[in-house]
Design an enzyme around this catalytic site. Structure first.
Site, PDB file in Angstrom:
ATOM      1  N   TYR A 192       0.958  -1.289   0.071  1.00  0.00           N
ATOM      2  CA  TYR A 192       0.109   0.139  -0.059  1.00  0.00           C
ATOM      3  C   TYR A 192       0.827   1.088   0.054  1.00  0.00           C
ATOM      4  O   TYR A 192       0.575   2.100  -0.945  1.00  0.00           O
ATOM      5  CB  TYR A 192      -0.950   0.041   1.189  1.00  0.00           C
ATOM      6  CG  TYR A 192      -1.823   1.297   1.222  1.00  0.00           C
ATOM      7  CD1 TYR A 192      -2.772   1.175   0.316  1.00  0.00           C
ATOM      8  CD2 TYR A 192      -1.573   2.088   2.091  1.00  0.00           C
ATOM      9  CE1 TYR A 192      -3.806   2.421   0.442  1.00  0.00           C
ATOM     10  CE2 TYR A 192      -2.351   3.328   2.135  1.00  0.00           C
ATOM     11  CZ  TYR A 192      -3.636   3.336   1.201  1.00  0.00           C
ATOM     12  OH  TYR A 192      -4.322   4.441   1.397  1.00  0.00           O
ATOM     13  N   LYS A 233       1.064   4.345  -2.965  1.00  0.00           N
ATOM     14  CA  LYS A 233       0.693   5.636  -2.628  1.00  0.00           C
ATOM     15  C   LYS A 233       1.844   6.603  -3.002  1.00  0.00           C
ATOM     16  O   LYS A 233       1.695   7.831  -3.435  1.00  0.00           O
ATOM     17  CB  LYS A 233       0.194   5.763  -1.376  1.00  0.00           C
ATOM     18  CG  LYS A 233      -1.295   5.076  -1.036  1.00  0.00           C
ATOM     19  CD  LYS A 233      -2.240   5.975  -1.951  1.00  0.00           C
ATOM     20  CE  LYS A 233      -3.709   5.165  -1.826  1.00  0.00           C
ATOM     21  NZ  LYS A 233      -4.568   6.347  -2.477  1.00  0.00           N
TER      22      LYS A 233
END
Length: 230
Positions: A140, A144
């Site tokens: 994740y 990002k």
């Protein structure tokens, strides 16, 4: 970028932040909001147009762009938490995380860029995370971080057509995605309000909570790599 009278397209409109984006765009006078999601949703406001969209599917993106030919603001909000380990999770899970969190927003932006140009420039909002700057295990946070870099590069490429590109950063918001996390969480209403305030103000970044502002201010003091969350 003026929200009043705009036509917005919000991806991931079925989630906590997505629903709040739809609500607040309408509250601020948007003429129409395309609520894009992988499944149909019922909306009580006639200004909301449900739109079937899977940001990992090129055909779905193309069809949505064709249907939403009057969009002036794109909000790339759809995302997944994704694989929990870069070493042990199946590589397909890691790829899927990047497909949703990085290539999805890029493909949607590419598909709608001509529409925004035809509308005089318009705007794109990419929803990042404080984990764009904090290294944690799993796919994740690097996805990002990649989206943050992509946003900055898109801002340069789209400047010539007058498209405003805003990167929005937040910590944990109290949404279904974070239900199982025992951490302090912000109210989605506050997060979206600050993002739309930044959009109205023509800012390049929206820092929507205290942890995000603190981490952002510390970036210049860490020159050897990403800051670790622990």
């Amino acid at each position: 970028m003026q929200i009043e009278g705009s036509v917005a397209l919000v991806t991931g409109a079925n989630g906590g932040l997505g629903r709040e984006f739809v609500r607040q765009f309408l509250e601020r006078g948007a003429r129409k909001v395309y609520a894009a999601a992988r499944r149909d949703l019922d909306w009580s406001d006639g200004r909301v147009v449900p739109l079937r969209l899977d940001v990992t599917d090129s055909d779905s993106i193309g069809a949505a762009a064709e249907s939403a030919a009057d969009v002036t603001v794109l909000v790339n909000n759809a995302g997944v938490i994704g694989a929990g380990s870069l070493l042990f999770a199946p590589i397909t899970e890691i790829r899927d995380t990047f497909e949703t969190n990085v290539f999805g927003p890029l493909q949607v932006a590419r598909a709608l860029a001509p529409t925004l140009a035809a509308a005089g420039g318009g705007a794109i909002v990419n929803v990042h995370s404080v984990l764009s700057w904090l290294a944690v295990p799993g796919a994740y946070s690097p996805s990002k971080a990649a989206l943050w870099g992509l946003t900055n590069a898109l801002r340069l490429e789209l400047a010539g057509q007058g498209t405003h590109v805003l990167g929005a950063h937040l910590g944990y918001a109290d949404t279904p995605m974070t239900t199982g996390l025992d951490v302090p969480k912000s109210d989605p209403r506050d997060i979206v309000e600050r993002i739309l305030d930044a959009l109205d103000a023509g800012a390049d970044e929206a820092l929507t909570d205290e942890v995000t502002r603190r981490v952002r201010s510390n970036l210049s003091t860490h020159t050897t790599g990403a800051i670790r969350a622990n």
